[in-house]
Design a protein around this motif. Sequence first.
Motif, mmCIF file in Angstrom:
data_model
loop_
_atom_site.group_PDB
_atom_site.id
_atom_site.type_symbol
_atom_site.label_atom_id
_atom_site.label_comp_id
_atom_site.label_asym_id
_atom_site.label_seq_id
_atom_site.Cartn_x
_atom_site.Cartn_y
_atom_site.Cartn_z
ATOM 1 N N ALA A 135 0.833 -1.204 0.000
ATOM 2 C CA ALA A 135 0.000 0.000 0.000
ATOM 3 C C ALA A 135 0.867 1.253 0.000
ATOM 4 O O ALA A 135 0.555 2.243 -0.683
ATOM 5 C CB ALA A 135 -0.935 0.005 1.205
ATOM 6 N N VAL A 136 1.970 1.200 0.734
ATOM 7 C CA VAL A 136 2.914 2.325 0.738
ATOM 8 C C VAL A 136 3.436 2.585 -0.669
ATOM 9 O O VAL A 136 3.609 3.738 -1.089
ATOM 10 C CB VAL A 136 4.079 2.042 1.714
ATOM 11 N N GLY A 141 6.079 8.712 -4.055
ATOM 12 C CA GLY A 141 7.252 8.658 -3.195
ATOM 13 C C GLY A 141 7.280 7.485 -2.258
ATOM 14 O O GLY A 141 8.202 7.368 -1.428
ATOM 15 N N GLY A 142 6.303 6.600 -2.369
ATOM 16 C CA GLY A 142 6.195 5.492 -1.417
ATOM 17 C C GLY A 142 7.354 4.515 -1.477
ATOM 18 O O GLY A 142 7.838 4.056 -0.428
ATOM 19 N N VAL A 143 7.813 4.174 -2.680
ATOM 20 C CA VAL A 143 8.933 3.237 -2.789
ATOM 21 C C VAL A 143 10.203 3.863 -2.238
ATOM 22 O O VAL A 143 10.997 3.196 -1.562
ATOM 23 C CB VAL A 143 9.129 2.773 -4.247
ATOM 24 N N ARG A 144 10.393 5.133 -2.495
ATOM 25 C CA ARG A 144 11.557 5.820 -1.926
ATOM 26 C C ARG A 144 11.512 5.790 -0.404
ATOM 27 O O ARG A 144 12.537 5.570 0.267
ATOM 28 C CB ARG A 144 11.619 7.259 -2.438
ATOM 29 N N ALA A 180 19.211 -2.050 -3.373
ATOM 30 C CA ALA A 180 20.121 -1.054 -3.945
ATOM 31 C C ALA A 180 19.599 -0.446 -5.246
ATOM 32 O O ALA A 180 19.664 0.787 -5.424
ATOM 33 C CB ALA A 180 21.501 -1.662 -4.145
ATOM 34 N N PRO A 181 19.107 -1.230 -6.216
ATOM 35 C CA PRO A 181 18.655 -0.604 -7.460
ATOM 36 C C PRO A 181 17.554 0.431 -7.253
ATOM 37 O O PRO A 181 17.591 1.517 -7.851
ATOM 38 C CB PRO A 181 18.166 -1.798 -8.291
ATOM 39 N N ALA A 182 16.568 0.120 -6.413
ATOM 40 C CA ALA A 182 15.486 1.070 -6.169
ATOM 41 C C ALA A 182 15.971 2.275 -5.366
ATOM 42 O O ALA A 182 15.408 3.370 -5.490
ATOM 43 C CB ALA A 182 14.335 0.389 -5.439
ATOM 44 N N ARG A 190 9.935 3.302 -10.158
ATOM 45 C CA ARG A 190 8.701 3.278 -10.958
ATOM 46 C C ARG A 190 8.286 1.834 -11.252
ATOM 47 O O ARG A 190 7.115 1.459 -11.075
ATOM 48 C CB ARG A 190 8.946 4.029 -12.265
ATOM 49 N N ASP A 191 9.246 1.013 -11.690
ATOM 50 C CA ASP A 191 8.950 -0.398 -11.981
ATOM 51 C C ASP A 191 8.502 -1.142 -10.722
ATOM 52 O O ASP A 191 7.562 -1.951 -10.763
ATOM 53 C CB ASP A 191 10.193 -1.082 -12.564
#
Length: 285
Positions: A135-136, A141-144, A180-182, A190-191
Motif C-alpha cells: 500500500a505504501v 514517493g512510497g517506494v523511496r 540497492a537498485p530502487a 517506478r517499476d
Amino acid sequence: MPSVELSSGSIDYQDTGGQGPVLVFGHGLPMNETQWRKVVPLLKGYRCVLPTLPLGGHRRPMKPDADLSQRGLALLLGEFIERLGVDDVTLVLNDWGGGQFLVSEGRAQRIARLVLVACEAFDNFPPGPARALTAVCGIPGGVRLLTWLMRVPAFRRNRNGYGGMSLRGIPDEILDDWFAPATRSRAIRRDFAKFATSAPDRETLLAWSERLRDFDRPVLVVWAAQDRMMPPEHGPRLAGLYPQGRLVEIADSATLVPEDQPERLAEALIGFLAETGAQPARHAG
C-alpha cells in the motif's frame, strides 16, 4: 552477467550451463538471483538459469510502457524462456507465485514441471502481512520511503515484513543488494511500484487459479511450517488443485526456504526431478 532483450526491456540472468535438464528459478519482491545462492550449488548435473525479473531488484529499468502486472510478469517470464530456446523446463518459484499464470494464460508449452516453494497462490497476492508495505508503494514517493525505512534496523527486522520471511534472518548485505537498485534509480522505483500495486481483485485471482487444473504435468509443492506470509492450508490445497500435484512440508523454515533450509529443499527437488524423468547429467571422472 548475460542479458536478453525482451519486449519490455533487457533482462539479466545467470546460467550455470551444461547439458543437464534446465531449471528456471523465479524470485520475490524486490529480490534477485541471490535468493537461490545456497541451493544452486547443490544441484549438480542440472543447468540452472536465474533471470533477474523486474520486481524491483533489477539493475536496469524496463521500458516506461512495460506491463509489469502479475499477468504481464508471467508473460515476460514465458518470453524469456522462449528466447532461451529451451524445452522441458522445470520452473521453480519461491515467494512470488505469479509464474503459475503462464498456465492460466495458455503459455506453459515449454514447462515440463513446476516446483512451487512457499509462494503466493489463490487470492494471497500480495500476502496478507505484506499488504501494508505494498500500500505504501501506491502513494507518490512510497517506494523511496520504503527504501529509506529499510535502513532502519527495527523496520528491517519487523516480523510482518522482510524480518518475518526467514527464521535464520536475511543477511544485511543480501537485503542491501536487493534494495540497492530502487535506492539509486527513480526508473527502478517506478517499476517497483508498478509491480507491487498490480494484484487484481480476489475474484480474478481465483478465476485464474481455477485454470491451473489444466496443467497435467508433475508439480511439487513445498510448504514451510513456520511461514507467516503463505497460509498453511494453501500448501495442500495447491497440491490438490494440480492433477499431478504432490506436497512436501519442511519444518524449521519461513517463506524463504532457500535461505532457511537449502539442503532439505535441494534434496526434495532432486528427488522430484529424478522421479519425473529429469535425471542430472553425468560427467566423466
